[in-house]
Design an enzyme around this catalytic site. Structure first.
Site, mmCIF file in Angstrom:
data_model
loop_
_atom_site.group_PDB
_atom_site.id
_atom_site.type_symbol
_atom_site.label_atom_id
_atom_site.label_comp_id
_atom_site.label_asym_id
_atom_site.label_seq_id
_atom_site.Cartn_x
_atom_site.Cartn_y
_atom_site.Cartn_z
ATOM 1 N N GLY A 185 -25.263 -17.842 -7.377
ATOM 2 C CA GLY A 185 -26.151 -16.881 -8.043
ATOM 3 C C GLY A 185 -27.601 -17.304 -7.909
ATOM 4 O O GLY A 185 -27.895 -18.505 -7.790
ATOM 5 N N GLY A 242 -30.066 -15.194 -9.765
ATOM 6 C CA GLY A 242 -30.750 -14.310 -10.712
ATOM 7 C C GLY A 242 -31.455 -15.126 -11.781
ATOM 8 O O GLY A 242 -31.733 -16.323 -11.597
ATOM 9 N N GLY A 243 -31.735 -14.480 -12.919
ATOM 10 C CA GLY A 243 -32.492 -15.125 -13.984
ATOM 11 C C GLY A 243 -31.821 -16.374 -14.527
ATOM 12 O O GLY A 243 -32.483 -17.384 -14.780
ATOM 13 N N LYS A 253 -35.911 -10.913 -21.211
ATOM 14 C CA LYS A 253 -36.497 -12.250 -21.060
ATOM 15 C C LYS A 253 -37.827 -12.226 -20.290
ATOM 16 O O LYS A 253 -38.691 -13.066 -20.527
ATOM 17 C CB LYS A 253 -35.504 -13.194 -20.373
ATOM 18 N N ASN A 258 -36.574 -17.310 -23.376
ATOM 19 C CA ASN A 258 -35.478 -16.930 -24.286
ATOM 20 C C ASN A 258 -35.756 -17.355 -25.732
ATOM 21 O O ASN A 258 -34.961 -17.081 -26.616
ATOM 22 C CB ASN A 258 -34.120 -17.491 -23.822
ATOM 23 N N THR A 314 -32.564 -12.124 -25.245
ATOM 24 C CA THR A 314 -31.510 -12.111 -24.242
ATOM 25 C C THR A 314 -31.651 -10.862 -23.372
ATOM 26 O O THR A 314 -32.647 -10.140 -23.459
ATOM 27 C CB THR A 314 -30.122 -12.272 -24.933
HETATM 28 P P1 NDP Z 1 -29.157 -11.307 -13.137
HETATM 29 O O1 NDP Z 1 -28.901 -9.849 -13.206
HETATM 30 O O2 NDP Z 1 -30.550 -11.811 -13.176
HETATM 31 O O3 NDP Z 1 -28.488 -11.914 -11.807
HETATM 32 C C1 NDP Z 1 -27.169 -11.617 -11.483
HETATM 33 C C2 NDP Z 1 -26.688 -12.552 -10.371
HETATM 34 O O4 NDP Z 1 -25.292 -12.325 -10.187
HETATM 35 C C3 NDP Z 1 -27.351 -12.316 -9.024
HETATM 36 O O5 NDP Z 1 -27.432 -13.545 -8.341
HETATM 37 C C4 NDP Z 1 -26.353 -11.370 -8.332
HETATM 38 O O6 NDP Z 1 -26.411 -11.416 -6.913
HETATM 39 C C5 NDP Z 1 -25.060 -11.943 -8.825
HETATM 40 N N1 NDP Z 1 -23.909 -11.025 -8.830
HETATM 41 C C6 NDP Z 1 -23.704 -9.999 -9.698
HETATM 42 N N2 NDP Z 1 -22.493 -9.419 -9.461
HETATM 43 C C7 NDP Z 1 -21.940 -10.111 -8.420
HETATM 44 C C8 NDP Z 1 -20.713 -10.000 -7.713
HETATM 45 N N3 NDP Z 1 -19.813 -9.068 -8.011
HETATM 46 N N4 NDP Z 1 -20.477 -10.878 -6.713
HETATM 47 C C9 NDP Z 1 -21.372 -11.833 -6.404
HETATM 48 N N5 NDP Z 1 -22.564 -11.989 -7.040
HETATM 49 C C10 NDP Z 1 -22.839 -11.132 -8.031
HETATM 50 O O7 NDP Z 1 -28.286 -11.931 -14.350
HETATM 51 P P2 NDP Z 1 -28.509 -13.347 -15.040
HETATM 52 O O8 NDP Z 1 -28.826 -14.329 -13.968
HETATM 53 O O9 NDP Z 1 -29.457 -13.198 -16.171
HETATM 54 O O10 NDP Z 1 -27.078 -13.655 -15.702
HETATM 55 C C11 NDP Z 1 -25.969 -14.083 -14.917
HETATM 56 C C12 NDP Z 1 -24.805 -14.406 -15.823
HETATM 57 O O11 NDP Z 1 -25.052 -15.560 -16.614
HETATM 58 C C13 NDP Z 1 -24.485 -13.276 -16.803
HETATM 59 O O12 NDP Z 1 -23.106 -13.036 -16.722
HETATM 60 C C14 NDP Z 1 -24.856 -13.833 -18.164
HETATM 61 O O13 NDP Z 1 -23.990 -13.349 -19.169
HETATM 62 C C15 NDP Z 1 -24.659 -15.322 -17.963
HETATM 63 N N6 NDP Z 1 -25.514 -16.125 -18.856
HETATM 64 C C16 NDP Z 1 -24.916 -16.981 -19.754
HETATM 65 C C17 NDP Z 1 -25.669 -17.771 -20.583
HETATM 66 C C18 NDP Z 1 -24.985 -18.686 -21.563
HETATM 67 O O14 NDP Z 1 -25.646 -19.190 -22.487
HETATM 68 N N7 NDP Z 1 -23.691 -18.965 -21.391
HETATM 69 C C19 NDP Z 1 -27.149 -17.746 -20.573
HETATM 70 C C20 NDP Z 1 -27.683 -16.835 -19.566
HETATM 71 C C21 NDP Z 1 -26.878 -16.064 -18.758
HETATM 72 P P3 NDP Z 1 -27.480 -10.523 -6.085
HETATM 73 O O15 NDP Z 1 -28.792 -11.220 -6.231
HETATM 74 O O16 NDP Z 1 -26.983 -10.549 -4.704
HETATM 75 O O17 NDP Z 1 -27.468 -9.156 -6.722
#
Ligand code: NDP
Length: 299
Positions: free
Chosen positions: A143, A145-146, A83, A104, A79
């Site tokens: 979003g 991100g990952g 990853k 993962n 996690t």
């Molecule tokens: P990353 O750090 O890779 O990406 C974060 C994303 O969130 C980016 O798109 C970022 O935008 C955006 N972001 C962060 N803060 C804000 C904000 N205040 N307003 C708007 N956009 C925001 O994280 P991950 O993609 O790995 O994880 C994202 C979420 O998913 C986490 O909270 C994680 O806990 C959850 N998750 C849950 C899982 C489950 O099994 N339930 C599995 C995997 C993840 P920008 O690109 O513009 O910075």
């Protein structure tokens, strides 16, 4: 269900000579629910295994994982923030892991380290388990991100009518559209990118969504990616709003609830991605009941 047992902190395979040893690695890891979930799957399917948690120092994941597998570890969940390291470490990647750009789930088979990504399957299983139709649905994914990248492939394979990716930095949403364009085309899905700001302009999202998935990390800091002025465009009656963050009613979920949408947090996704990892490790013929484990976690 007791989420933490002191035994969880033990991950040295030599300490469990009669058991197959697995672990989850992350930093921080203390609040992970994965050991409790896998313990229940092992009980349900009567598998002789131990599953612990480990917290490699930042920059030390590869070394720690190599030592774990060299000592006889059978498999590992990975996690935040490891990853990408796990993907670099795996010698064989599934097509899904390649598309997701992250791993993962790791396991050793015939002397080779395999890597997969079960997050997307976990999301899809949870949505279908909650009776949400993905096929032909209009989906907004917040979003890029990952987590968003990890779920794109399995979502597209369900053949929604439309998948719009909206991110704070729109260039990252554009990148995902580029990366998954071919897959979307092959499944006849209309794929497009927006910025979060675009969502405030109804002309840029004229049609109502059926499903809005929050894959941003905003909920972790009690924020929502959606501005107040976008809410009327996004949450129409009948919408299902899903937040990948779990363990609380996030700001995003509250916004959706106030506009009459149905909501879910991401706990079911967590359980279902774990179930898919468990079946990879222990064999697809093993019988487990993820929805029962989810119910236990919620009580
Ligand atoms: P990353 O750090 O890779 O990406 C974060 C994303 O969130 C980016 O798109 C970022 O935008 C955006 N972001 C962060 N803060 C804000 C904000 N205040 N307003 C708007 N956009 C925001 O994280 P991950 O993609 O790995 O994880 C994202 C979420 O998913 C986490 O909270 C994680 O806990 C959850 N998750 C849950 C899982 C489950 O099994 N339930 C599995 C995997 C993840 P920008 O690109 O513009 O910075």
């Amino acid at each position: 269900m007791n989420p933490i047992s002191s035994n969880d902190l033990q991950t040295d395979p030599s300490q469990f000579p009669d058991l197959d040893v697995y672990a989850v690695a992350g930093n921080p890891i203390i609040h992970s629910k994965s050991p409790a979930i896998h313990r229940r799957f092992a009980e349900q399917s009567k598998q002789a295994m131990h599953y612990g948690r480990m917290q490699p120092a930042i920059g030390q994941f590869i070394q720690t994982a190599k030592a774990f597998f060299a000592a006889g570890g059978k498999g590992m969940n990975v996690t935040v923030p490891f990853k990408l390291d796990a993907q670099a470490l795996a010698e064989v990647l599934t097509a899904r892991a390649q598309l997701a750009g992250a791993v993962n789930t790791l396991w050793m088979k015939e002397g080779k380290l395999y890597g997969d990504n079960t997050d997307g399957l976990g999301l899809v299983s949870d949505l279908l388990g909650q009776g949400i139709q993905i096929q032909n649905a209009r989906i907004l994914l917040l979003g890029a991100g990952g987590a968003a990248r990890g779920v794109m492939g399995p979502l597209l394979e369900q053949r929604p009518a439309q998948l719009i990716i909206a991110n704070r930095s729109s260039a990252k949403a554009d990148q995902l559209v580029h990366l998954f364009g071919e897959l979307a085309l092959s499944h006849n899905v209309q794929l497009a990118a927006r910025s979060l700001q675009d969502l405030q302009d109804q002309s840029k999202t004229p049609q109502a969504f059926d499903l809005v998935i929050n894959a941003t990390a905003a909920g972790l800091t009690d924020q929502s990616p959606l501005a107040e002025s976008a809410l009327g465009n996004i949450f129409k009656p009948g919408v299902f709003a899903y937040d990948m963050v779990y363990g609380k009613t996030t700001q995003f979920m509250q916004q959706a609830l106030h506009r009459g949408a149905r909501v879910s947090d991401g706990l079911g996704m967590l359980v279902e991605q774990a179930a898919n990892a468990f079946l990879i490790w222990r064999g697809a013929d093993v019988t487990i009941d993820p929805r029962a484990v989810l119910l236990e976690l919620r009580t």
